[in-house]
Design an enzyme around this catalytic site. Structure first.
Site, PDB file in Angstrom:
ATOM      1  N   ALA A 118      -1.329 -17.959  52.035  1.00 22.60           N
ATOM      2  CA  ALA A 118      -2.756 -17.836  52.542  1.00 22.60           C
ATOM      3  C   ALA A 118      -3.417 -16.695  51.640  1.00 22.60           C
ATOM      4  O   ALA A 118      -4.483 -17.039  50.775  1.00 22.60           O
ATOM      5  CB  ALA A 118      -2.897 -17.512  53.947  1.00 22.60           C
ATOM      6  N   CYS A 119      -3.075 -15.670  51.804  1.00 26.51           N
ATOM      7  CA  CYS A 119      -3.947 -14.346  51.276  1.00 26.51           C
ATOM      8  C   CYS A 119      -3.882 -14.464  49.964  1.00 26.51           C
ATOM      9  O   CYS A 119      -4.786 -13.864  49.169  1.00 26.51           O
ATOM     10  CB  CYS A 119      -3.740 -13.190  52.099  1.00 26.51           C
ATOM     11  SG  CYS A 119      -4.145 -13.065  53.568  1.00 26.51           S
ATOM     12  N   ALA A 120      -2.737 -14.685  49.203  1.00 25.62           N
ATOM     13  CA  ALA A 120      -2.712 -15.086  48.033  1.00 25.62           C
ATOM     14  C   ALA A 120      -3.245 -16.062  47.197  1.00 25.62           C
ATOM     15  O   ALA A 120      -4.037 -16.402  46.407  1.00 25.62           O
ATOM     16  CB  ALA A 120      -1.350 -14.890  47.308  1.00 25.62           C
ATOM     17  N   ASN A 123      -7.247 -16.868  47.696  1.00 22.25           N
ATOM     18  CA  ASN A 123      -7.956 -16.310  47.026  1.00 22.25           C
ATOM     19  C   ASN A 123      -7.839 -16.265  45.327  1.00 22.25           C
ATOM     20  O   ASN A 123      -8.905 -16.403  44.697  1.00 22.25           O
ATOM     21  CB  ASN A 123      -7.660 -14.831  47.234  1.00 22.25           C
ATOM     22  CG  ASN A 123      -8.269 -14.273  48.690  1.00 22.25           C
ATOM     23  OD1 ASN A 123      -9.376 -14.380  49.160  1.00 22.25           O
ATOM     24  ND2 ASN A 123      -7.369 -13.933  49.599  1.00 22.25           N
TER      25      ASN A 123
END
Length: 218
Positions: A118-120, A123
């Protein structure tokens, strides 16, 4: 137009984005040892600080769920940084995050975050879609299972992001051991975090000194 792998990253043209290194996220990692992931995040944070690379720190729901950015980075490395808190999994949906990235003035971004899927991934892909060159530090990312982490890495690569490791990141910034202005800083930051720093370098210096003494005696 040259592709993203046509030249090495430098502190002069690259920014580092550290995303959601928070207690709740670290505790959920099962793709790797959480301590190892944090260790690698510390390596890249310290390297960015040493070489003067602009760095953006961001958290997700710090007060209501995930906790503060880990002190090993937020308090020990970037003591003067404002951590941007947000609610969106994709940090690019947050206006303050976007402004912080734009303020670096860099179009090449190295990204590391929890969790990988998700966060890697979100983004890194969003960065590419917005016209940035995106790199990600694979061993400074982690997720809830090895499968989730690995497929997320695959997706980032297929989307055009370039994988790095934490030590690769350091070496790419240093480039030449004759760069005396950062040589000792690199050795010092790797010493507590890697075999290279805490075993190989001291042994090499010891062996060289022993050889010189033998030569003097002979």
């Amino acid at each position: 137009m040259p592709g993203p792998q046509s030249r090495f990253i430098t502190a002069a043209d690259t920014a580092l984005l550290l995303i959601d290194y928070q207690p709740q996220m670290l505790m959920g990692i099962r793709s790797d040892d959480p301590a190892s992931v944090l260790n690698n995040a510390q390596i890249i944070a310290k390297a960015a600080a040493l070489f003067g690379m602009p760095t953006v720190l961001t958290t997700i729901t710090a007060d209501s769920f995930a906790g503060p950015f880990v002190p090993e980075i937020a308090e020990e490395v970037f003591t003067d940084k404002i951590v941007i808190d947000r609610s969106s999994i994709n940090a690019w949906l947050d206006e303050n995050f976007v402004k912080a990235v734009e303020a670096t003035g860099r179009k090449r971004l190295v990204i590391a975050g929890l969790w990988t899927g998700a966060c890697a991934t979100f983004n890194a892909l969003e960065a590419i879609w917005r016209g940035y060159e995106a790199y990600f530090v694979a061993d400074a990312c982690g997720d809830t299972t090895p499968q989730v982490h690995e497929r997320s890495v695959d997706r980032m690569i297929q989307g055009g992001a370039v994988p790095l490791t934490a030590q690769h990141f350091v070496y790419e910034l240093q480039q030449d051991w004759a760069r005396s202005e950062t040589y000792q800083g690199v050795v010092d930051l790797l010493r507590p975090h890697s075999i290279f720093g805490n075993v190989q370098v001291p042994y090499g210096k010891w062996a060289l000194r022993a050889h010189e003494l033998d030569g003097a005696v002979a």
